[in-house]
Write a protein that holds these residues in place. Structure first.
Motif, mmCIF file in Angstrom:
data_model
loop_
_atom_site.group_PDB
_atom_site.id
_atom_site.type_symbol
_atom_site.label_atom_id
_atom_site.label_comp_id
_atom_site.label_asym_id
_atom_site.label_seq_id
_atom_site.Cartn_x
_atom_site.Cartn_y
_atom_site.Cartn_z
ATOM 1 N N LEU A 1 34.403 66.732 53.743
ATOM 2 C CA LEU A 1 34.126 65.333 53.391
ATOM 3 C C LEU A 1 34.581 64.376 54.489
ATOM 4 O O LEU A 1 33.863 63.433 54.835
ATOM 5 C CB LEU A 1 34.790 64.973 52.062
ATOM 6 N N VAL A 2 35.757 64.611 55.041
ATOM 7 C CA VAL A 2 36.252 63.756 56.128
ATOM 8 C C VAL A 2 35.351 63.889 57.352
ATOM 9 O O VAL A 2 35.003 62.890 57.989
ATOM 10 C CB VAL A 2 37.722 64.079 56.474
ATOM 11 N N ASN A 3 34.937 65.098 57.653
ATOM 12 C CA ASN A 3 34.052 65.316 58.793
ATOM 13 C C ASN A 3 32.710 64.604 58.590
ATOM 14 O O ASN A 3 32.194 63.962 59.512
ATOM 15 C CB ASN A 3 33.844 66.811 59.033
ATOM 16 N N GLU A 4 32.146 64.698 57.384
ATOM 17 C CA GLU A 4 30.892 64.000 57.081
ATOM 18 C C GLU A 4 31.054 62.490 57.250
ATOM 19 O O GLU A 4 30.197 61.826 57.835
ATOM 20 C CB GLU A 4 30.442 64.288 55.645
ATOM 21 N N LEU A 5 32.152 61.963 56.727
ATOM 22 C CA LEU A 5 32.396 60.533 56.815
ATOM 23 C C LEU A 5 32.579 60.099 58.262
ATOM 24 O O LEU A 5 31.962 59.131 58.712
ATOM 25 C CB LEU A 5 33.620 60.153 55.979
ATOM 26 N N ASN A 6 33.416 60.811 58.994
ATOM 27 C CA ASN A 6 33.655 60.463 60.396
ATOM 28 C C ASN A 6 32.365 60.522 61.217
ATOM 29 O O ASN A 6 32.159 59.706 62.114
ATOM 30 C CB ASN A 6 34.719 61.371 61.008
ATOM 31 N N LYS B 1 30.403 54.610 62.692
ATOM 32 C CA LYS B 1 30.369 54.306 64.133
ATOM 33 C C LYS B 1 31.667 54.715 64.811
ATOM 34 O O LYS B 1 31.685 55.039 65.987
ATOM 35 C CB LYS B 1 30.123 52.817 64.349
ATOM 36 N N ALA B 2 32.768 54.662 64.079
ATOM 37 C CA ALA B 2 34.084 55.076 64.572
ATOM 38 C C ALA B 2 34.754 55.849 63.439
ATOM 39 O O ALA B 2 34.501 55.572 62.267
ATOM 40 C CB ALA B 2 34.923 53.858 64.963
ATOM 41 N N PRO B 3 35.615 56.814 63.750
ATOM 42 C CA PRO B 3 36.217 57.648 62.698
ATOM 43 C C PRO B 3 37.075 56.853 61.710
ATOM 44 O O PRO B 3 37.701 55.862 62.064
ATOM 45 C CB PRO B 3 37.093 58.633 63.472
ATOM 46 N N ALA B 4 37.107 57.358 60.478
ATOM 47 C CA ALA B 4 37.948 56.789 59.428
ATOM 48 C C ALA B 4 39.301 57.483 59.374
ATOM 49 O O ALA B 4 40.286 56.895 58.943
ATOM 50 C CB ALA B 4 37.256 56.908 58.072
ATOM 51 N N VAL B 5 39.329 58.740 59.806
ATOM 52 C CA VAL B 5 40.537 59.566 59.723
ATOM 53 C C VAL B 5 40.757 60.233 61.070
ATOM 54 O O VAL B 5 39.817 60.739 61.677
ATOM 55 C CB VAL B 5 40.400 60.654 58.629
ATOM 56 N N GLU B 6 42.018 60.215 61.491
ATOM 57 C CA GLU B 6 42.424 60.973 62.674
ATOM 58 C C GLU B 6 43.487 61.967 62.230
ATOM 59 O O GLU B 6 44.409 61.610 61.503
ATOM 60 C CB GLU B 6 42.990 60.053 63.756
ATOM 61 N N GLY C 1 50.177 68.719 61.364
ATOM 62 C CA GLY C 1 49.719 67.665 62.246
ATOM 63 C C GLY C 1 49.657 66.302 61.594
ATOM 64 O O GLY C 1 49.785 65.289 62.252
ATOM 65 N N GLY C 2 49.434 66.269 60.312
ATOM 66 C CA GLY C 2 49.307 64.998 59.617
ATOM 67 C C GLY C 2 47.949 64.372 59.841
ATOM 68 O O GLY C 2 47.216 64.733 60.766
ATOM 69 N N SER C 3 47.593 63.460 58.993
ATOM 70 C CA SER C 3 46.338 62.708 59.086
ATOM 71 C C SER C 3 46.633 61.254 58.778
ATOM 72 O O SER C 3 47.446 60.958 57.900
ATOM 73 C CB SER C 3 45.307 63.235 58.087
ATOM 74 N N ILE C 4 45.972 60.379 59.509
ATOM 75 C CA ILE C 4 46.137 58.944 59.259
ATOM 76 C C ILE C 4 44.769 58.279 59.172
ATOM 77 O O ILE C 4 43.792 58.777 59.735
ATOM 78 C CB ILE C 4 46.972 58.256 60.365
#
Length: 128
Positions: free
Chosen positions: A63-68, A72-77, A86-89
């Motif tokens: 889901l995160v990959n689909e959204l990103n 135009k720019a990623p929502a999650v790193e 690693g964590g996600s923000i």
């Protein structure tokens, strides 16, 4: 003497918006992805966010990959995993997605409040 449990009261009708934005055949954003973003914001971890909302890590990652990909720019790193993980923000775009999505829901609910009340009033135990 046995007593049978009293029947549970009927559930109250609940109105929920299921707003989505699609890009082609893919759902770019919808309630599940917004819930996942909120859980990532709260936990700082994709793994913990997935657990919090009872979703598999693989599904959350997809889901995160689909959204990103759709944005135009990623929502999650996400950082690389390892001993400490690693964590996600959320990026500023991710925060904006949540803010706009929830604002649209709130405004739509307010604008349709009378109709929502009338519609939900039609549901319930009264069979007259």
């Amino acid at each position: 003497m046995s007593t049978s449990p009293s029947p549970a009261p009927p559930a109250r009708p609940e109105f929920r918006f299921r707003m989505r934005i699609t890009v082609g055949d893919a759902i770019a954003i919808g309630p599940g992805k917004v819930q996942l973003l909120e859980a990532i914001l709260e936990t700082g971890s994709l793994t913990a966010a997935a657990k919090r909302i009872d979703m598999s890590y693989r599904r959350a990652w997809v889901l995160v990959n689909e959204l990103n990909t759709a944005l135009k720019a990623p929502a999650v790193e996400s950082g690389k995993g390892g001993g400490n993980g690693g964590g996600s923000i959320l990026t500023p775009v991710g925060l904006q997605v949540i803010e706009h999505y929830r604002a649209i829901e709130a405004r739509a609910a307010a604008a349709c409040a009378a109709e929502i009340r009338s519609l939900t009033a039609l549901f319930g135990p009264d069979k007259g």
